[in-house]
Scaffold this motif. Structure first.
Motif, PDB file in Angstrom:
ATOM      1  N   PRO A 160       9.032  10.240   4.696  1.00  0.00           N
ATOM      2  CA  PRO A 160       9.269  10.132   3.253  1.00  0.00           C
ATOM      3  C   PRO A 160      10.320   9.073   2.924  1.00  0.00           C
ATOM      4  O   PRO A 160      11.369   9.003   3.573  1.00  0.00           O
ATOM      5  CB  PRO A 160       9.757  11.527   2.869  1.00  0.00           C
ATOM      6  N   GLY A 161      10.014   8.243   1.936  1.00  0.00           N
ATOM      7  CA  GLY A 161      10.964   7.231   1.486  1.00  0.00           C
ATOM      8  C   GLY A 161      11.092   6.023   2.392  1.00  0.00           C
ATOM      9  O   GLY A 161      11.983   5.207   2.195  1.00  0.00           O
ATOM     10  N   THR A 162      10.205   5.879   3.388  1.00  0.00           N
ATOM     11  CA  THR A 162      10.284   4.744   4.299  1.00  0.00           C
ATOM     12  C   THR A 162       9.028   3.881   4.178  1.00  0.00           C
ATOM     13  O   THR A 162       8.108   4.203   3.426  1.00  0.00           O
ATOM     14  CB  THR A 162      10.453   5.201   5.760  1.00  0.00           C
ATOM     15  N   GLN A 163       9.006   2.795   4.927  1.00  0.00           N
ATOM     16  CA  GLN A 163       7.849   1.915   4.919  1.00  0.00           C
ATOM     17  C   GLN A 163       7.664   1.270   6.291  1.00  0.00           C
ATOM     18  O   GLN A 163       8.586   1.243   7.099  1.00  0.00           O
ATOM     19  CB  GLN A 163       7.992   0.816   3.861  1.00  0.00           C
ATOM     20  N   VAL A 212       3.292  -0.872   4.121  1.00  0.00           N
ATOM     21  CA  VAL A 212       2.781   0.478   3.900  1.00  0.00           C
ATOM     22  C   VAL A 212       3.952   1.393   3.563  1.00  0.00           C
ATOM     23  O   VAL A 212       4.837   1.616   4.396  1.00  0.00           O
ATOM     24  CB  VAL A 212       2.034   1.003   5.140  1.00  0.00           C
ATOM     25  N   LYS A 213       3.968   1.929   2.342  1.00  0.00           N
ATOM     26  CA  LYS A 213       5.071   2.767   1.875  1.00  0.00           C
ATOM     27  C   LYS A 213       4.666   4.238   1.821  1.00  0.00           C
ATOM     28  O   LYS A 213       3.488   4.568   1.716  1.00  0.00           O
ATOM     29  CB  LYS A 213       5.520   2.319   0.481  1.00  0.00           C
ATOM     30  N   ASN A 214       5.674   5.075   1.861  1.00  0.00           N
ATOM     31  CA  ASN A 214       5.490   6.499   1.615  1.00  0.00           C
ATOM     32  C   ASN A 214       6.518   6.922   0.570  1.00  0.00           C
ATOM     33  O   ASN A 214       7.666   7.216   0.885  1.00  0.00           O
ATOM     34  CB  ASN A 214       5.665   7.325   2.892  1.00  0.00           C
ATOM     35  N   SER A 215       6.101   6.918  -0.690  1.00  0.00           N
ATOM     36  CA  SER A 215       7.002   7.327  -1.772  1.00  0.00           C
ATOM     37  C   SER A 215       6.920   8.826  -2.044  1.00  0.00           C
ATOM     38  O   SER A 215       7.536   9.313  -2.995  1.00  0.00           O
ATOM     39  CB  SER A 215       6.680   6.539  -3.047  1.00  0.00           C
ATOM     40  N   ALA A 216       6.170   9.543  -1.214  1.00  0.00           N
ATOM     41  CA  ALA A 216       6.035  10.997  -1.369  1.00  0.00           C
ATOM     42  C   ALA A 216       7.157  11.718  -0.626  1.00  0.00           C
ATOM     43  O   ALA A 216       7.768  11.162   0.293  1.00  0.00           O
ATOM     44  CB  ALA A 216       4.683  11.454  -0.832  1.00  0.00           C
ATOM     45  N   LEU A 248       0.869  -1.174   0.000  1.00  0.00           N
ATOM     46  CA  LEU A 248       0.000   0.000   0.000  1.00  0.00           C
ATOM     47  C   LEU A 248       0.908   1.228   0.000  1.00  0.00           C
ATOM     48  O   LEU A 248       1.769   1.359   0.861  1.00  0.00           O
ATOM     49  CB  LEU A 248      -0.870  -0.014   1.257  1.00  0.00           C
ATOM     50  N   ASP A 249       0.739   2.105  -0.973  1.00  0.00           N
ATOM     51  CA  ASP A 249       1.615   3.274  -1.086  1.00  0.00           C
ATOM     52  C   ASP A 249       0.819   4.561  -0.873  1.00  0.00           C
ATOM     53  O   ASP A 249      -0.418   4.580  -0.923  1.00  0.00           O
ATOM     54  CB  ASP A 249       2.288   3.291  -2.461  1.00  0.00           C
ATOM     55  N   GLN A 250       1.552   5.659  -0.626  1.00  0.00           N
ATOM     56  CA  GLN A 250       0.976   6.994  -0.445  1.00  0.00           C
ATOM     57  C   GLN A 250       1.794   8.001  -1.255  1.00  0.00           C
ATOM     58  O   GLN A 250       2.478   8.851  -0.690  1.00  0.00           O
ATOM     59  CB  GLN A 250       0.985   7.364   1.040  1.00  0.00           C
TER      60      GLN A 250
END
Length: 288
Positions: A193-196, A167-171, A132-134
């Motif tokens: 940012p850039g972590t999961q 759960v990722k945060n590619s923002a 799941l990404d954001q």
């Protein structure tokens, strides 16, 4: 006099409990997957024995005029507005393709007969991770299905399959992730940012909701199963469930966030039996 005092005190206590409640936010919600008779998983069940398998495919379309997707007004004036507006900024409840009327984010699955269960497949047919990404200010995908646990006949209980939710945060901005179910207590935290973050969930009796405390309009859902025979419709309303046990009568079911669990109206009825190697097409319509 003392008896009357204590009676009034107890009455006030009950009124307070009725007004404010003393239960979790999910208590009282109708369970999508009720527990077995006798409670929990302690009841022995018989396996669905299958040596042959089939496939279920189909398309879900909207009947009538699709509801409009309203703009998410909370984005305006938010500190992350400039990045959020690079992505989808409309309500995600009803995502309907303008040309085909295919409906996204509907969960479909099969259920075994009462008193039976799907054994954990000998051949691994599920992913180790569901991601799941954001990337902007929406969860992508909006709806996921998980196979976190399988029924173990030896212990008469659910055991972990090893599948995890990532759960990722590619923002380039801070996000927060929090989930809540009936059998999965609320957990989560900030996702830099850039972590999961990695979570191991349990099969839940209802849908699990996702939220972001930084961007309050962000919502998403997970449906958890004790078998891998479930899917989510894509942007065109299409779905495929592979490796479904053949030879047993199963019940075809569906879920949408605005309708919750419902019985889809399909040709021949939702009680289905697959032949070995068969691909059964189960198209159906949905309305608001």
């Amino acid at each position: 006099m003392k008896t009357r005092y204590w009676a009034y005190s107890l009455l006030a206590l009950f009124v307070t409990m009725g007004l404010y409640g003393c239960s979790s936010a999910t208590e009282g919600d109708e369970a999508i997957f009720p527990p077995s008779k006798g409670g929990g998983e302690a009841e022995a069940r018989k396996p669905i024995e299958a040596k042959e398998f089939g496939t279920i495919t189909g398309t879900v379309t909207f009947e009538g005029d699709p509801p409009p997707r309203n703009d998410l007004g909370q984005i305006v004036g938010h500190g992350d507005q400039s990045h959020c507006t690079k992505g989808d900024t409309k309500d995600q409840t009803w995502i309907v393709d303008s040309s085909s009327k295919g409906v996204a984010n509907i969960v479909v699955w099969v259920e075994p007969p009462n008193g039976m269960y799907f054994p954990k497949p000998e051949k691994k047919i599920w992913e180790d991770e569901v991601v799941l990404d954001q990337p902007f200010c929406q969860f992508v995908p909006h709806v996921v299905v998980l196979y976190p646990q399988a029924y173990d006949p030896a212990s008469k209980a659910l055991v972990a399959t090893g599948q995890k939710l990532v759960v990722k945060n590619s923002a380039p901005i801070l996000h927060n992730f929090r989930f809540q179910g009936r059998d999965n207590p609320s957990r989560g935290g900030n996702v830099q940012p850039g972590t999961q973050q990695v979570y191991e969930l349990r099969k839940d009796r209802q849908e699990i909701s996702f939220n972001c405390d930084v961007h309050k309009w962000m919502t998403g859902y997970a449906m958890t199963f004790d078998h891998p025979y479930a899917a989510v419709t894509d942007k065109d309303g299409k779905f495929t469930i592979k490796n479904v046990p053949a030879g047993s009568q199963l019940t075809f079911m569906a879920w949408h966030e605005a309708k919750r669990k419902f019985v889809p109206v399909v040709a021949g009825g939702n009680a289905i039996t697959l032949n070995a190697g068969e691909t059964k097409t189960l198209d159906f319509k949905i309305s608001k």
